[in-house]
Design a protein around this motif. Structure first.
Motif, mmCIF file in Angstrom:
data_model
loop_
_atom_site.group_PDB
_atom_site.id
_atom_site.type_symbol
_atom_site.label_atom_id
_atom_site.label_comp_id
_atom_site.label_asym_id
_atom_site.label_seq_id
_atom_site.Cartn_x
_atom_site.Cartn_y
_atom_site.Cartn_z
ATOM 1 N N UNK A 184 44.974 43.518 38.364
ATOM 2 C CA UNK A 184 44.250 44.175 39.465
ATOM 3 C C UNK A 184 44.447 45.688 39.383
ATOM 4 N N UNK A 185 45.690 46.089 39.180
ATOM 5 C CA UNK A 185 46.012 47.521 39.164
ATOM 6 C C UNK A 185 45.385 48.222 37.960
ATOM 7 N N UNK A 186 45.373 47.537 36.804
ATOM 8 C CA UNK A 186 44.880 48.179 35.580
ATOM 9 C C UNK A 186 43.419 48.599 35.713
ATOM 10 N N UNK A 187 42.620 47.719 36.282
ATOM 11 C CA UNK A 187 41.192 48.022 36.372
ATOM 12 C C UNK A 187 40.783 48.441 37.783
ATOM 13 N N UNK A 188 41.763 48.581 38.686
ATOM 14 C CA UNK A 188 41.459 48.902 40.091
ATOM 15 C C UNK A 188 40.350 47.994 40.613
ATOM 16 N N UNK A 189 40.482 46.751 40.293
ATOM 17 C CA UNK A 189 39.452 45.803 40.710
ATOM 18 C C UNK A 189 40.109 44.448 40.943
ATOM 19 N N UNK A 190 39.310 43.511 41.364
ATOM 20 C CA UNK A 190 39.849 42.167 41.554
ATOM 21 C C UNK A 190 39.293 41.257 40.480
ATOM 22 N N UNK A 191 40.107 40.825 39.553
ATOM 23 C CA UNK A 191 39.608 39.879 38.560
ATOM 24 C C UNK A 191 39.198 38.580 39.245
ATOM 25 N N UNK A 192 38.490 37.752 38.504
ATOM 26 C CA UNK A 192 38.079 36.460 39.057
ATOM 27 C C UNK A 192 39.311 35.666 39.466
ATOM 28 N N UNK A 193 39.298 35.191 40.690
ATOM 29 C CA UNK A 193 40.430 34.402 41.168
ATOM 30 C C UNK A 193 40.710 34.773 42.607
ATOM 31 N N UNK A 194 41.640 34.082 43.228
ATOM 32 C CA UNK A 194 41.957 34.397 44.621
ATOM 33 C C UNK A 194 42.531 35.814 44.731
ATOM 34 N N UNK A 195 41.792 36.687 45.433
ATOM 35 C CA UNK A 195 42.173 38.102 45.484
ATOM 36 C C UNK A 195 43.559 38.337 46.051
ATOM 37 N N UNK A 196 43.985 37.489 47.008
ATOM 38 C CA UNK A 196 45.270 37.728 47.660
ATOM 39 C C UNK A 196 46.448 37.585 46.706
ATOM 40 N N UNK A 197 46.239 36.846 45.619
ATOM 41 C CA UNK A 197 47.352 36.677 44.674
ATOM 42 C C UNK A 197 47.714 38.018 44.032
ATOM 43 N N UNK A 198 46.706 38.887 43.907
ATOM 44 C CA UNK A 198 46.957 40.167 43.229
ATOM 45 C C UNK A 198 47.419 41.270 44.153
ATOM 46 N N UNK A 199 47.989 40.889 45.293
ATOM 47 C CA UNK A 199 48.365 41.903 46.306
ATOM 48 C C UNK A 199 49.335 42.957 45.742
ATOM 49 N N UNK A 200 50.151 42.582 44.762
ATOM 50 C CA UNK A 200 51.120 43.546 44.216
ATOM 51 C C UNK A 200 50.408 44.726 43.551
ATOM 52 N N UNK A 201 49.201 44.464 43.049
ATOM 53 C CA UNK A 201 48.444 45.507 42.359
ATOM 54 C C UNK A 201 48.088 46.679 43.268
ATOM 55 N N UNK A 202 47.996 46.397 44.562
ATOM 56 C CA UNK A 202 47.637 47.449 45.523
ATOM 57 C C UNK A 202 48.696 48.558 45.569
ATOM 58 N N UNK A 245 55.318 34.141 39.099
ATOM 59 C CA UNK A 245 54.659 34.620 37.870
ATOM 60 C C UNK A 245 53.235 35.116 38.129
ATOM 61 N N UNK A 246 52.467 34.322 38.851
ATOM 62 C CA UNK A 246 51.051 34.687 39.010
ATOM 63 C C UNK A 246 50.825 36.016 39.734
ATOM 64 N N UNK A 247 51.487 36.273 40.865
ATOM 65 C CA UNK A 247 51.240 37.558 41.545
ATOM 66 C C UNK A 247 51.565 38.764 40.666
ATOM 67 N N UNK A 248 52.594 38.639 39.823
ATOM 68 C CA UNK A 248 52.970 39.766 38.957
ATOM 69 C C UNK A 248 51.861 40.034 37.931
ATOM 70 N N UNK A 249 51.471 38.975 37.218
ATOM 71 C CA UNK A 249 50.461 39.157 36.161
ATOM 72 C C UNK A 249 49.110 39.539 36.770
ATOM 73 N N UNK A 250 48.741 38.842 37.801
ATOM 74 C CA UNK A 250 47.452 39.107 38.447
ATOM 75 C C UNK A 250 47.453 40.503 39.082
ATOM 76 N N UNK A 251 48.599 40.866 39.665
ATOM 77 C CA UNK A 251 48.721 42.188 40.295
ATOM 78 C C UNK A 251 48.582 43.305 39.266
ATOM 79 N N UNK A 252 49.193 43.122 38.104
ATOM 80 C CA UNK A 252 49.084 44.136 37.049
ATOM 81 C C UNK A 252 47.640 44.240 36.560
#
Lengths: 290, 249
Positions: free
Chosen positions: B192-210, B183-190
């Motif tokens: 990350x992708x929406x703002x082309x940035x890394x929200x507060x939190x462990x950046x690696x979780x948002x790898x899907x956003x790349x 669940x977390x990588x999906x939500x965090x990745x989206x």
């Protein structure tokens, strides 16, 4: 309006383990029932099904003639109060009482009256309550629920004797004022025996006996008299007590006329059997047919 | 309570939960606001201000929202079922709660961004975000509004994610939290992708956003709506037949 309960061929499994098997049970509306059973017999599982806390593995459960599972108009009128209560421990007693108002029939004013009577500290957090006070809070919420089917599952275990007595009296007063169906699941059998109209005994996941209290009391007898005379009757005693030359025994079978005559002639008094003694006998694992 | 009132109590409960939660956490939000306006003032004594402090608070608020969704459902489930609510009613109440909470926090997020914009403007600071390509100013008032317009949706996505994990943790006492993994990588990745940035939190979780940050905000918003809907359906499904745990003696 009171609610009846009907279970047909109900079973419940926890994984590979059968908690209840082939339960057929009818509870008439507007009576006080005692639900008795040894530890692990299935009492809590049975009540959890009736309150829709759990879904049965098989079978049908009707409360007030309607399926209980996910039926808002029914479950909103059913209260199962478990020992310790289902509370958010971080809340205060006051907030816990007020959260009961999600139930249509919940009587907040009555709850506060009871809280005052049982000296519940309203500002204290539930986590800071003693076991006894927590039991009282659960009982208060159960009584104030004013549900049409109220089930207390060992709620009073944490209470001291005077508090238990006050709880039973309040329960009876509430029942007389507003007839509804009550189920008391307990190990303190003799304490509640006088309040019960019918008794259901659960043993090893099955209904062992269901009868009115008089029928249970007629299933045996207590004989008290001179020890030698009592012994001379040659009865198989479930339990016995001796005080000096006087002996009291409990037997688990109805006495025939001959035995009654011999007992009377020997100055032995015959009384009804104690429910607890009978329960112990009926649920004895070594008893044939139990 | 009459039958119609019984039929609608789920919505009243949801609204009541949102109101109670906002009231309970109002001082937390106030503290966050004070920090966001005080800290840049302190930092400005030693360095230039280019980053929006409020954006960090908003991002922390997303994680907090996940905790609120998960924590509330985990706590309320036994309490509400024992109080005579059905699981369906609780699911609907949580839905109302999530929507109202997300709208409220979205409004707070929007108001904070505009207040900060005025505050930063008064001191001549730049209100930017730490984007993947460097620090990017949020832009004009219209850009700020457009930037903040997605916040309620993102809060709702995090709320739904937290709720799924909360219900799963109740349902499967020792293993439910493992739903964090998908669940977390999906939500965090989206996010990350929406703002082309890394929200507060462990950046690696948002790898899907790349992999999806070139989609543009419209398709990404649609993907977030879809993910939120899937999470809401999953939470409802897990809730709908969950047994109440046995009480420990």
């Amino acid at each position: 309006m009171s609610l009846s309960v009907t279970l047909r061929d109900v079973s419940l499994r926890y994984g590979a383990e059968a908690a209840l098997t082939g339960i057929d049970l009818d509870l008439e509306a507007g009576k006080i029932y005692g639900l008795l059973g040894r530890n692990g017999a299935g009492k809590t599982s049975l009540l959890s099904l009736v309150a829709a806390f759990r879904k049965p593995s098989t079978g049908r459960i009707l409360v007030g003639g309607e399926p209980v599972w996910e039926n808002a108009s029914v479950v909103s009128r059913v209260a199962l109060i478990r020992e310790g209560g289902d509370f958010d421990d971080t809340e205060t007693v006051k907030a816990t009482i007020e959260s009961g108002s999600i139930r249509p029939s919940f009587d907040t004013e009555y709850a506060y009256k009871l809280a005052d009577r049982f000296e519940l500290p309203l500002k204290k957090r539930v986590s800071a309550l003693s076991r006894g006070k927590r039991s009282v809070l659960a009982a208060v919420c159960g009584l104030a629920a004013r549900a049409d089917l109220t089930m207390f599952d060992e709620v009073h275990l944490g209470m001291d004797a005077p508090t238990r007595d006050a709880f039973y009296k309040e329960l009876l007063a509430e029942y007389l004022e507003r007839p509804h169906t009550v189920v008391l699941s307990t190990h303190l059998i003799d304490e509640v025996a006088n309040y019960l109209e019918e008794v259901v005994i659960v043993d090893r996941g099955r209904i062992l006996q269901h009868a009115d209290i008089e029928a249970f009391q007629g299933m045996g007898a207590t004989l008290t008299g001179p020890a030698a005379a009592v012994d001379a009757l040659g009865l198989d005693a479930l339990a016995e007590q001796r005080l000096g030359g006087t002996k009291s025994i409990t037997v688990a079978s109805a006495l025939d006329a001959d035995t009654r005559e011999r007992a009377a002639a020997a100055g032995i008094e015959i009384g009804p059997v104690g429910l607890q003694d009978l329960f112990i006998h009926l649920t004895d694992p070594n008893r044939n047919g139990a | 309570m009459t039958a119609p009132a019984l039929a609608t109590r789920r919505y009243g409960l949801g609204a009541g939960l949102a109101g109670a939660a906002l009231n309970y956490f109002k001082y937390w939000m106030l503290a966050a606001a004070v920090l966001c306006f005080a800290v840049p003032l302190l930092i400005a004594q030693y360095a230039g201000i280019e980053l929006s402090a409020w954006y960090y608070a908003v991002n922390a608020g997303k994680w907090f929202t996940a905790f609120v969704g998960g924590g509330f459902v985990f706590t309320l489930l036994p309490q509400m079922i024992a109080a005579g609510l059905t699981r369906r009613e609780l699911a609907a109440a949580m839905g109302v709660f999530g929507v109202l909470w997300s709208l409220a926090l979205g409004a707070v997020g929007l108001a904070g961004l505009f207040a900060e914009r005025a505050y930063y403007g008064a001191f001549g600071w730049s209100q930017g975000i730490d984007a993947t390509s460097g620090i990017a100013p949020i832009g004009s008032a219209a850009d700020t509004a457009a930037f903040a317009a997605y916040l309620p949706l993102l809060f709702l996505a995090y709320f739904a994610a937290g709720t799924v994990i909360g219900v799963a943790s109740y349902r499967w006492e020792h293993a439910g939290w493992l739903l964090l993994v998908p669940v977390l990588p999906v939500v965090f990745g989206l996010d990350v992708a929406l703002y082309s940035t890394e929200p507060v939190g462990p950046g690696w979780i948002g790898f899907l956003g790349r992999f999806i940050d070139e989609w543009g905000r419209g398709p990404l918003a649609a993907a977030i709506v879809l993910a939120t809907a899937v999470l809401a359906v999953a939470a409802r499904r897990l809730l709908i037949d969950v047994p109440l745990r046995s009480k420990q003696a």
